[in-house]
Scaffold this active site. Structure first.
Site, PDB file in Angstrom:
ATOM      1  N   HIS A   1       0.833  -1.138   0.059  1.00 10.70           N
ATOM      2  CA  HIS A   1       0.157  -0.063  -0.073  1.00 10.70           C
ATOM      3  C   HIS A   1       0.855   1.324  -0.064  1.00 10.70           C
ATOM      4  CE1 HIS A   1      -3.771  -2.150   0.390  1.00 10.70           C
ATOM      5  NE2 HIS A   1      -3.467  -2.494   1.636  1.00 10.70           N
TER       6      HIS A   1
ATOM      7  N   ASP B   1      -3.864 -10.693  -2.096  1.00 10.26           N
ATOM      8  CA  ASP B   1      -4.240  -9.905  -0.625  1.00 10.26           C
ATOM      9  C   ASP B   1      -5.566  -9.490  -0.943  1.00 10.26           C
ATOM     10  OD1 ASP B   1      -2.482  -8.726   1.790  1.00 10.26           O
ATOM     11  OD2 ASP B   1      -4.532  -7.708   1.487  1.00 10.26           O
TER      12      ASP B   1
END
Length: 379
Positions: free
Chosen positions: A144, A179
């Site tokens: 991220h 993910d």
């Protein structure tokens, strides 16, 4: 290349301790590597130690200002003003770089950042130097973080740094993100590139972090058709996940022909994860990794999310075994080791699915298929 030299696992006592201090995954690294060792998988791979990356090496992707604030003392990350507003100025500067809330600074953040990035770069270097065909770094996968901003428990984007290292040898790198959350930081880093293709299978819904990845193709400029997303609904089952992974990667292999592959194996889509969004077992991850290995390209396996620590350890230990050619059955008993009691009550490798509805309707799946086929045709 024999099986032992074919697979490397990147870790050291220092890097494990550094990863264990990350508040979102406290103690996870120790448990993962303890289970890998308990199954004797170290006999079937080589262990290489990560090194701590320097500021200059981190700056291969991240901005110098971000690195300086992230790794500085509190006083160094404050403004130059010495007036009564200095505390607020410091808070504003931390907020600017995302170092608040889920990414607040913590004791040990510098070691975590340097070793998380250093481990992934070491794994990539092993592939670049032909020292292995498969390189594993379970403390990596922090997908991220942006160039200038920490986000989503990710203080560094080791994935991007690893891909940059791979590009020293490999002209086309495929990044696959398994993910639960969209791999936004990696996608954004290469959104204009036609040398790196990103493919993310994740949950997408209004208000679900990071609120990106809803469009099947988000590439721009030369990167058009190189940022691929497979947005999935709640209750995603093994069969749906495997089907969509197979269709997306079939499209990619036909159009992109990668020379190396990076897989982020975040396990927060497992049925027992506290998020309780997807309904996956380790079978879904096992199928995906077996498929990637069968392509006979150099492969880097990274960690990521995963907040049910025993289930995460089960998953990544199984994937380590698959990489070594030693798949571990779900019915296998957990060997005696320091953390055995945490695998109660079953004390086995099984991760059960829940009795929940798979909300991916045929129309949703067909919509994704149609978009994927258009990308394939356009390229």
């Amino acid at each position: 290349m024999n099986q032992l030299s074919n697979v490397v696992l990147v870790r050291s006592a220092q890097s494990i301790r550094a990863a264990d201090r990350l508040p979102a995954n406290s103690g996870r690294a120790s448990r993962i590597h303890a289970l890998i060792d308990a199954f004797g998988l170290g006999e079937h791979l080589r262990i290489i130690e990560p090194r701590s990356l320097s500021n200059d090496e981190l700056a291969m992707f991240h901005s110098e200002d971000f690195i300086r604030c992230l790794l500085a003392t509190d006083s160094s990350c404050s403004s130059d003003d010495d007036d009564s507003d200095s505390d607020q100025s410091q808070k504003d500067k931390l907020a600017k770089f995302g170092l608040v809330h889920d990414c607040a600074l913590f004791d040990g953040v510098e070691d975590h950042v340097r070793y998380a990035a250093g481990g992934t770069v070491a794994a990539a270097d092993a592939l670049v130097r032909s020292q292995a065909q498969i390189a594993i770094h379970w403390e990596g996968g922090r997908h991220h973080c942006q160039r200038n901003k920490a986000a989503g428990f990710c203080y560094v984007n080791d994935v991007v740094l690893g891909i940059i290292e791979l590009q020293k040898r490999f002209s086309r790198v495929l990044y696959i993100d398994l993910d639960l959350h969209h791999g936004d930081g990696v996608q954004d880093a290469f959104i204009y590139s036609n040398r790196v293709m990103t493919v993310s299978l994740h949950h997408y819904d209004r208000g679900f972090y990071p609120n990106t990845g809803g469009k099947v193709d988000e590439g721009r400029g030369r990167g058009k058709a190189y940022s691929i997303n497979v947005p999935l609904q709640r209750g995603t089952s093994d069969s749906t996940f495997i089907r969509m992974f197979s269709e997306a990667t079939h499209c990619v292999l036909n159009t992109f022909d990668p020379s190396a592959v990076v897989v982020q194996c975040g396990s927060d889509g497992l049925a027992g994860d506290p998020h309780k969004v997807f309904n996956l077992t380790t079978e879904a991850f096992a199928h995906c990794i077996k498929s990637v290995i069968s392509w006979r390209r150099p492969v880097m396996l990274l960690g990521g999310g995963g907040y049910n620590i025993p289930d995460c350890a089960r998953c990544w230990t199984r994937l380590t075994g698959i990489a070594c050619g030693k798949d571990i059955a779900a019915t296998a008993h957990i060997p005696d080791h320091a953390f055995l009691n945490e695998y109660a009550p079953g004390f086995d490798m099984l991760v059960d699915a829940m009795l929940v509805e798979d909300e991916n309707t045929q129309s949703c799946i067909q919509e994704i298929r149609s978009a994927l086929s258009q990308i394939h045709t356009a390229d």
